[in-house]
Design a protein around this motif. Structure first.
Motif, mmCIF file in Angstrom:
data_model
loop_
_atom_site.group_PDB
_atom_site.id
_atom_site.type_symbol
_atom_site.label_atom_id
_atom_site.label_comp_id
_atom_site.label_asym_id
_atom_site.label_seq_id
_atom_site.Cartn_x
_atom_site.Cartn_y
_atom_site.Cartn_z
ATOM 1 N N LEU A 113 51.111 23.400 26.161
ATOM 2 C CA LEU A 113 50.481 22.713 27.558
ATOM 3 C C LEU A 113 49.430 23.779 28.116
ATOM 4 O O LEU A 113 49.403 24.961 28.032
ATOM 5 C CB LEU A 113 51.607 23.031 28.801
ATOM 6 N N ASN A 114 48.435 22.870 28.579
ATOM 7 C CA ASN A 114 47.309 23.778 28.865
ATOM 8 C C ASN A 114 47.243 23.990 30.439
ATOM 9 O O ASN A 114 47.760 23.060 31.323
ATOM 10 C CB ASN A 114 45.910 22.939 28.648
ATOM 11 N N VAL A 115 46.743 25.110 30.793
ATOM 12 C CA VAL A 115 47.167 25.627 32.201
ATOM 13 C C VAL A 115 45.866 26.001 32.744
ATOM 14 O O VAL A 115 45.182 26.928 32.297
ATOM 15 C CB VAL A 115 48.228 26.878 32.428
ATOM 16 N N GLY A 116 45.608 25.564 34.006
ATOM 17 C CA GLY A 116 44.578 26.088 34.870
ATOM 18 C C GLY A 116 45.056 26.899 36.022
ATOM 19 O O GLY A 116 45.900 26.076 37.010
ATOM 20 N N ILE A 117 44.725 28.003 36.228
ATOM 21 C CA ILE A 117 45.281 28.883 37.527
ATOM 22 C C ILE A 117 44.140 28.823 38.589
ATOM 23 O O ILE A 117 42.980 29.203 38.137
ATOM 24 C CB ILE A 117 45.806 30.004 37.180
ATOM 25 N N VAL A 162 49.442 27.392 27.407
ATOM 26 C CA VAL A 162 48.219 27.918 26.984
ATOM 27 C C VAL A 162 47.353 28.213 28.210
ATOM 28 O O VAL A 162 47.136 27.508 29.035
ATOM 29 C CB VAL A 162 47.404 27.071 25.987
ATOM 30 N N LEU A 163 46.611 29.336 28.336
ATOM 31 C CA LEU A 163 45.822 29.756 29.697
ATOM 32 C C LEU A 163 44.585 29.110 29.150
ATOM 33 O O LEU A 163 43.719 29.759 28.405
ATOM 34 C CB LEU A 163 45.772 31.146 29.847
ATOM 35 N N LYS A 164 44.302 27.991 29.743
ATOM 36 C CA LYS A 164 42.974 27.501 29.736
ATOM 37 C C LYS A 164 41.885 27.677 30.583
ATOM 38 O O LYS A 164 40.805 28.418 29.907
ATOM 39 C CB LYS A 164 43.099 25.821 29.961
ATOM 40 N N THR A 165 41.927 27.969 31.732
ATOM 41 C CA THR A 165 41.048 28.158 32.660
ATOM 42 C C THR A 165 41.534 28.766 33.939
ATOM 43 O O THR A 165 42.437 28.608 34.414
ATOM 44 C CB THR A 165 40.235 26.880 33.441
ATOM 45 N N LYS A 196 40.801 16.879 31.640
ATOM 46 C CA LYS A 196 41.641 16.033 31.219
ATOM 47 C C LYS A 196 42.773 16.742 30.516
ATOM 48 O O LYS A 196 44.045 16.441 30.243
ATOM 49 C CB LYS A 196 41.072 14.868 30.506
ATOM 50 N N SER A 197 42.174 17.827 29.885
ATOM 51 C CA SER A 197 43.230 18.666 28.658
ATOM 52 C C SER A 197 44.208 19.256 29.718
ATOM 53 O O SER A 197 44.932 19.927 28.953
ATOM 54 C CB SER A 197 42.492 19.476 27.765
ATOM 55 N N ILE A 198 43.726 19.570 30.993
ATOM 56 C CA ILE A 198 44.812 20.684 31.560
ATOM 57 C C ILE A 198 46.121 19.847 31.942
ATOM 58 O O ILE A 198 45.983 18.722 32.373
ATOM 59 C CB ILE A 198 44.008 21.186 32.812
ATOM 60 N N ASP A 199 47.000 20.351 31.866
ATOM 61 C CA ASP A 199 48.253 19.980 32.070
ATOM 62 C C ASP A 199 49.111 20.265 33.366
ATOM 63 O O ASP A 199 49.773 19.618 34.092
ATOM 64 C CB ASP A 199 49.326 20.093 30.922
#
Lengths: 380, 380, 380, 380
Positions: free
Chosen positions: D5-9, D38-41, D73-76
């Motif tokens: 799962l992609n994560v944006g903080i 997964v730490l995306k952004t 859109k990839s961020i969950d």
């Protein structure tokens, strides 16, 4: 040689015992005080009990009529250890008879009831003291000293609790010798007069007057058997009381007392937070004082647990050796030593009736506030 | 009515005070015991001091010659509170005079010195007790009860410390009234006889005999001014002593005492680890007992801090109310109550001279082991 | 940008987990250290377990053959987390392969077994560290700092315990993945190498070398099922070990470890008593340090409980905010940060294999002394 | 294999760090949860800071524009770690973008501001959680379990404090990254929203809804430099807040928070007193739970100190071994594991936005009561 003073104690209950013990022992431990009390008369409700108490504690006589104590001209000190509803009548009579008076706390059931007591002792010019014994726990006396030295700086918070758990069972009755504290007629109030009075006295001694209060009370068990009447009757006391307040010095207070805090027998605690330092204490380990000083080197800064037993600690030079504790009973010995010393030096020990009246006024305001659901100013 | 017993105390030092206090107060708190002690005579080295002590504590007379106490036929109990080197002579004389005897610990400087004391009291058939007062701390008495009930299961470990810090300064002298404990002639040994004797007595009472020991001692400060001679003299006592041992029941012991543990005034601690449960205690908070029971539900399993103040706790029904502590001095009251009760029921209170001799033998073995650097069996 | 270093860990048990966690997180918290570890390979006995471990922790590969780790030229650091009997062989091979090495404690089963390991890493000139992780508990690091600053003055006593209770049941087996610590072939010794090694390492780091020891050991449960053989076999390890000792600086030591102290899971404690100050610590509340300084004003003198969480405390500036604790796992992060920092600065972090050998020699002497029942000098 | 799962903080301050750490490590410790974040952004105000944060924590990208996180859109999962005044706008946008949302507490500055947030997530049907992380301290989770099992019986009292001392100095500014909590525009309130919100959330989780409150607040330092404007400005937040209350179940509450309690960094404590048992806890020793059960055999009855580290304790089977603690950071790992598990099982973890709204309403009532000086009912 110490001069002997004859003592008459009214009441042979729990407090009658703590006071008798103090009179018996004060001279052995505080022999520099120039008076040696002599237990002359014990007065109590039941002849048989009074007689046994006299034999046990070494009183020379006993009686069931407290007026006889007043009439006995040999008696120098009258000590009042009866339920709150008898304080005023006895104290006023003792003052009129010219006796020195030690009265158990709270001074009376209300401020209104206490005021004539103050007037009586002041008119008579007799030495007088209300037995807020916790002031004479060495750790609390030390706390007062540290505060008076200004170590804490500006005070922000004062917090105190007095938690017990002995009335949770609905089977505990009200009234009678053992449970008069649950009967509003005898006690005047519940935890407010019995327990919070201690917290308030200590707090104001340490942190100055309380200006206004806002309180909540609750009576969890609404009816209890009354031992005196044999009937199930409504409970008129407060089982629990919480209040917050503003001290005159601008600091905030938070106080709570209850007899429904499972696990606590007599958990009187306080904490005071100042700009530079804080102090904490707990009756369950009464010989320890907690102290934190922000001015300490940060690498070794932490709450200190001061084991108040060294000879340079308040009162402790009169007892054993460093590391060895004293108990609850000894606080009454200290109180008596201070009272007698005050008599000798004509510098009354605190709190006098007048000083204790201030605590009564706070209790009154607390109970009014709890009833009205809003802030209440404390009578000055 | 309680029968009165006349008491003569030899020694008005620290222990003279604790014992006097016990005699003065035992009847008030333990009135079911059928004897009421009367403080008849105090005996001490200095006339002036003895007189002042008599006045302070209510003795009817004083003397500087202990033989007079033996000769006074009205005296029922002789209580020995002098330095260890005088115990044997006085105790043997008291036994010959048919007095009941309470003797401060340790019984003597060595087992050899103690043996004739045991023989003397047994030959005379007089009641006798060695004042290992810590057995009567309510929390320790409770620990003994819990162990005897078998709650711990098989015992694996016993651990005890007695840590102080009062002799770190090289300026502390030896000899004289205040510091005879540092003079090997008066004391016999250092921390071994003074402090470890308490640990050993408690340990064997709780966990049975010690079979063999292996010890290390050290004297950190090698010379001190001797108050008696006015000269700097070698220090003959042990400043610190550590030993491990094997109990007869197969468990292991670890004991340490020192007067060089900065920060500890009288940190007597013990812990006993059994198959099912463990118990811990600490003199600095003497009214608390730590208890862990592995059989508790795992979700709420943890060390319990038992505040030993309720009325159903050992001795506590005689004092105040739940939550309120007693102190060090009260342990001597308990000891005396038990002694008198033992006399009344002809069931001697423990430890008698004979029982205390076992502790002396362990101390002897510890000192021999430390000297020889190897295990030493304890004399049975 | 930090330079990446590839890591191969041998062993996926408890220590494999703590080390993996450290490698994964060190860069996030200690980004000033110029290396960023990359988890390259995990090596363990079972293919399936190794694979799952790799997936869970983010290793790029896994293997069941540790020689492959040595052969992988991309690997910079070999981390040894297997039972003690494999330390020597693997570490020597890693040194020959020119890898940096972190090895779990104790270095080996005996000093004799450890010596060639020391020689191998020194010959190869590779960075090396033994994982005595407790040195990096912030409170212990702080203690070391306070001692090194001379705050305690002359040291008199050092006391340490490591108490557990997990092998009391006779049903706990020996051998296998979970209980190899009870199998003397794998572990070399019992509590001595497993637990006392930690106490000894910390003690000598803080207080200097131990010169001589005198010890007692015991094996309470004599036989246990061996998971590897399926048979009930004699237990060869020490279940409990107590020793006292003399440090080179003249202070006395007292150490005890057992797995039969009911109620204690990992009660590693130490206390050091100096002329002026004392320090105490306890793994069960690892973020607190106790400190007593006799030079404090006597009115506020007491043991301080230092909550070691402020940003100026060792390592703590890298974590959260004052008042918020870290746990056991974080000590391995600190250790790794120090190791990598030492590599960067060419100042090896302690303890190197050579430094850890000294602890091994103390363990050896302890076991010999326990067997012979007399003092034993420690190999220098 | 776990699904990624992609994560944006949003926000790289203190909370950005605690949350990043949780995402990085949750899969290693809670590998049974079927998602691996997964730490995306990372998104933050300053480009340079955001970039460095991304490198340090392993984010794949960084941005200074939070709208880009919504557009990706990839961020969950969107995780909101910015000051309170930005919560509503970001959360509502994230909901519209169909992201799962974790939002730091308090949900918003007021209930009114929070209501549309609740509506947004419910309308969007996205998983949502407010980060009241203390619920996932194992000891607190255990407390909840013990209460839910009915072990305490009827509840009489709930008491909680959150005491700090970091704003006593008048030199501490308001506004900016480090001290926005002192700026009423950013924070909405002072200790009420920042600290009491934690106490209230925990209290209502354990003891049910709060019906009415009566409060007092104070601002001790009236003016502070504002970092954002460079001017000395009035302080709009509450420095201290005390309130008592009535729970719907009839029990009484007493809550206090301040940043002027010298000596306390983050002293979050609570105690709950029931008819049969009581529970206490303290953030400064977060791995311990105090428990008293009156039904215990009176001879061994006492407060238990439960060291919450065994494998059968909440969450602890995922960490180390008995006796070894975890820290503050780990509570966010637990929270995340529960959140992901809730997503997997379609059983939302608590507290959702809606559940957290209740805490907001209590805070609102507290602030209104403090202003009006009388009782205030809590919006249901």
């Amino acid at each position: 040689m110490a001069k002997q003073l004859n003592v008459g104690i009214i009441g042979y209950g729990f407090m009658g015992r703590t006071h008798s013990n103090a009179y018996r022992n004060v001279h052995s431990f505080f022999s520099d005080v120039p008076y040696e009390p002599v237990l002359k008369t014990i007065c109590g409700l039941e002849e048989k009990e009074a007689k046994a108490f006299a034999e046990r504690w070494g009183f020379k006589s006993h009686t069931t009529d407290w007026h006889k104590v007043m009439d006995d001209k040999s008696i120098d000190i009258v000590d009042i250890c009866v339920p709150n509803n008898y304080h005023a009548e006895i104290a006023i009579a003792a003052a009129k008879a010219g006796k020195m008076i030690i009265c158990e706390k709270p001074l009376a059931r209300t401020g209104k009831e206490a005021e004539p007591m103050v007037q009586a002792v002041e008119k008579a010019g007799v030495a007088n003291l209300v037995s807020f014994n916790y002031r004479r726990v060495p750790a609390i006396t030390l706390a007062k000293k540290l505060i008076d030295e200004g170590r804490l700086g500006r005070i922000f918070h004062y917090r105190a609790n007095f938690l017990q758990d002995w009335t949770i069972s609905t089977k505990v009755p009200q009234g009678g010798m053992a449970t008069w504290r649950l009967d509003v007629k005898a006690a005047g109030s519940g935890v407010t007069g019995d327990l919070l009075a201690h917290c308030i006295d200590t707090a104001m001694w340490q942190n100055g007057p309380i200006a206004s209060v806002c309180a909540m009370t609750e009576t969890f068990v609404k009816e209890r058997m009354n031992v005196d009447t044999g009937k199930v009757e409504p409970v008129g006391i407060d089982d629990a009381c919480t209040f917050f307040c503003r001290f005159k010095n601008g600091s905030l207070g938070n106080f709570e007392s209850t007899r429904y805090a499972r696990g606590h027998k007599a958990l009187f605690t306080f904490e005071i937070n100042g700009e530079h330092a804080s102090i904490g204490w707990d009756l369950h380990d009464l010989h320890r004082l907690s102290y934190f000083d922000h001015r300490d080197d940060s690498q070794v800064r932490g709450w200190r647990s001061i084991h108040v037993t060294d000879g340079d600690m308040p009162y402790m030079g009169h007892w054993w050796v460093p590391g060895l504790q004293i108990g609850y009973g000894e606080t009454f010995v200290h109180q008596l030593a201070d009272f007698l010393d005050g008599v000798a030096k004509d510098k009354p020990a605190s709190p006098t009736f007048r000083e204790a009246l201030a605590t009564q006024y706070v209790c009154d305001a607390v109970l009014v506030s709890a009833k009205n659901g809003k802030w209440e100013n404390v009578k000055a």
